[in-house]
Structures are given as C-alpha cells and as structure tokens.
Design an enzyme around this catalytic site. Structure first.
Site, PDB file in Angstrom:
ATOM      1  N   GLU A   1       5.534   0.918   0.895  1.00  0.00           N
ATOM      2  CA  GLU A   1       6.055   1.624  -0.339  1.00  0.00           C
ATOM      3  C   GLU A   1       5.645   2.956  -0.229  1.00  0.00           C
ATOM      4  O   GLU A   1       4.755   3.494   0.301  1.00  0.00           O
ATOM      5  CB  GLU A   1       6.036   0.963  -1.583  1.00  0.00           C
ATOM      6  CG  GLU A   1       4.606   1.112  -1.944  1.00  0.00           C
ATOM      7  CD  GLU A   1       4.381   1.074  -3.487  1.00  0.00           C
ATOM      8  OE1 GLU A   1       4.896   1.983  -4.130  1.00  0.00           O
ATOM      9  OE2 GLU A   1       3.482   0.155  -4.061  1.00  0.00           O
TER      10      GLU A   1
ATOM     11  N   LYS B   1      -1.786  -5.645 -12.169  1.00  0.00           N
ATOM     12  CA  LYS B   1      -2.945  -4.952 -13.082  1.00  0.00           C
ATOM     13  C   LYS B   1      -2.910  -5.408 -14.375  1.00  0.00           C
ATOM     14  O   LYS B   1      -1.959  -5.669 -14.773  1.00  0.00           O
ATOM     15  CB  LYS B   1      -2.782  -3.367 -13.077  1.00  0.00           C
ATOM     16  CG  LYS B   1      -3.303  -2.495 -11.888  1.00  0.00           C
ATOM     17  CD  LYS B   1      -3.341  -1.274 -12.237  1.00  0.00           C
ATOM     18  CE  LYS B   1      -3.735  -0.539 -11.274  1.00  0.00           C
ATOM     19  NZ  LYS B   1      -2.523  -0.263 -10.178  1.00  0.00           N
TER      20      LYS B   1
END
Ligand code: PSU
Ligand code: MN
Length: 308
Positions: free
Chosen positions: A26, A158
């Site tokens: 990405e 996260k």
C-alpha cells in the site's frame, strides 16, 4: 488490461503472465502514514524485503490520475515528497482519475487495484477499523476485506481503534482472522490485546492451504493474517494505552474526523512516544513483507489448485 486507467509496470505484467509470486504494497503509509524521509526508506525497504523472499513487490499508488502497480525509484521519491496527495480508498479512485491527481492507496484501495489486476497477496502495517471517536467511523478497509478474496498480512489493528467492535464486525462479515503463531489478535505496536483470533496457523504453507480451502467454498472474503510485531520492537499495551487516550482526546477536542483522523492519530502517537512507536511501525511493516513473500511463494506452488 481491462481497465484503461490502470498502468502496470513491465515487471508486474510479466510476473502476472508467468504466475510468479507477487506481493502488493500500500502507499497511504508513504503519503499519510509516516514522516519524510522515513516514508521513502520504508517504501524501498519493503520492496527489498519482498524481493529477498523471491517474490515481486507491486507498490500501488495513483500518479497523474493513473492507477499504477509497480513504481520506479523516481516515482517512489515523487510520491514520498508529494505536497498534497489524496488518500485513496474505494470512493476516491474516480476523484483521483478525474483530477489527474497523485494519491496513496489505503488498504481498501490497494486491495481493489491489486485484486482487479490478479494479485492475491498484500502486505500492510495495520488495517483500518471501527474508530472509538465516533460509532459511525467504520473504515472501508473492513468492507474491502469482506468482499475481496486476497491474503492480507498485517500486524493486527492499532489500539486507536475499538478492537472488540472491529473483531465483531469481521466475524459478522465472515472474514477469517488468522493469528500467525499466536492465539491472540495483535494490537500493532503491542503483541497482546487480550482478544482472540478465529484460528491460529503456524506456517506460510498452512496459510496458503487455508486460503485455498476458504475460496474453494465459494467464499469471497479476504483471509486476514495477523503477524505480531517482533518482540524486540514491541511496546506493551499498558504503555500505549495512555498515549492513545491522549491522542484520541485531542482529536475529539480539535474536531478531527473522517479521512484525516487516522493520519492525525498516527503522527500524534509518534510524537508522544518520541519515535518509539515509529520504530515499532517500521519493524512490523518489514516483518509483514517477509511473511507475505513466503505466503505468495506457497500460493504460487499451489496455483493450479485454486478455484479463483
Ligand atoms: N492503520 C495504521 N497505519 C496506517 C493506516 C491504518 O496503523 O497507515 C492507513 C491504512 O492505509 C489504512 C487507512 O487503510 O489508514 C485507514 O484509513 P481510514 O480509517 O480513514 O479508512
Ligand atoms: Mn474513517
């Protein structure tokens, strides 16, 4: 190529024709995720790491409104220095194409472009998910994982996200969450989260087998492989929690939301940890590139058995 706005490098075109192992990478991490010059170093190192595993890296990005797979070093430099690149998820591709803009593709954006091009394996840092700041801020990454049959290697999500809600969503959408050599869903900087994965697998070969069986059933979701950050660079959850709470409170106070929220939280956390979180971020990205390279090789060996 079916899509007129796609442009694949010669190397990627050849690799696709030969059925060689390819790992998509990405680029939001380059344009919005990391500061300069670490973003450029990371982009180069990710590609090197994939090559070290005998696979071919396909960094995905938008340049002048073209969806590009496989960038030259000059193009990586340009992307890493870009002044105001777009953050390209599903709904932003046409914007970038119409405006002939440069942009970094998110997990969802990279999955779309690489799947349409025939790539099956993708390495990233962490996936987007359901934010804590607003119940309706649900990343398109989750939708992409639900509907795109690829192997996606990440270090979990996260703790800036609502991790239990994110896992519940993935269960509902039938997205397998594989723990690589772990039973616990990793929380990006931390190896632990207290939450379970849906299955533990211990080798790249097992993961390739799993993906084959999953897709042979006609299921169209991704197989999400969660690979804990290496021990030496991991930060305990207890140390990250107050930092994340502070960054989150600041985001609410400043009214930061939508596309800007994830980049804001990431850079604030990096500042608040004085670069410790950045070091962990870089280590886990390379660790994921390595595992994705291994899985791509296993899938390549098994290519003839795929139903897709
Ligand atoms: N999570 C990270 N680092 C990142 C991102 C997510 O730990 O750089 C980036 C990825 O590109 C991901 C995107 O796809 O943020 C999610 O953004 P949003 O929450 O706006 O969908
Ligand atoms: Mn969002």
């Amino acid at each position: 190529m079916k899509h007129p706005n796609f442009q694949l490098s010669t190397e990627i075109t050849r690799a696709l024709n030969m059925g060689a192992p390819i790992v998509a990478l990405e680029s939001t991490v380059i344009t919005h995720g990391l500061p300069h010059p670490q973003n450029l170093e990371l982009a180069r190192d990710m590609e090197k790491q994939v090559r070290a595993m005998d696979a071919i890296p396909a960094t995905v990005a938008l340049l002048d409104g073209k969806v590009r797979l496989g960038l030259s070093d000059e193009e990586l430099i340009r992307l890493s220095e870009s002044e105001s690149p777009l953050k390209v998820s599903h709904r932003d591709f046409a914007t970038a194409i119409v405006k002939k803009a440069d942009g970094g593709t998110t997990v969802a954006g990279t999955m779309l472009a690489s799947f349409l091009s025939g790539i099956k394996v993708f390495a990233t840092g962490g996936i987007g998910g359901i934010h804590k700041e607003s119940a309706f801020d649900i990343s398109t990454d989750l939708k992409a994982l639900a509907e795109t049959p690829m192997v996606v290697v990440c270090a979990g999500a996260k703790a800036i996200l609502d991790l239990p809600a994110t896992l519940e969503y993935m269960e509902t959408m039938g997205i397998p969450v594989i723990g690589y050599q772990t039973n616990e869903f990793p929380a990006f900087y931390s190896r632990e989260s207290g939450l379970n994965v849906s299955a533990r697998l211990d080798t790249p070969k097992e993961i390739a087998e799993f993906a084959k069986h999953h897709w042979n059933l006609g299921l169209r979701s991704a197989v999400l492989v969660t690979n804990p950050v290496p021990e030496t660079d991991s930060i305990p959850m207890s140390e990250m929690e107050p930092v994340i709470a502070k960054a989150s409170a600041e985001a609410i106070e400043k009214g930061i939301h939508g596309q800007a929220l994830t980049p804001f939280l990431l850079s604030r956390i990096s500042e608040l940890t004085k670069g410790k979180s950045l070091k962990a971020n870089l280590a886990l990205l390379l660790n994921n590139a390595r595992l994705a390279g291994e899985i791509a090789n296993e899938l390549y060996v098994r290519k003839k058995e795929w139903a897709l």
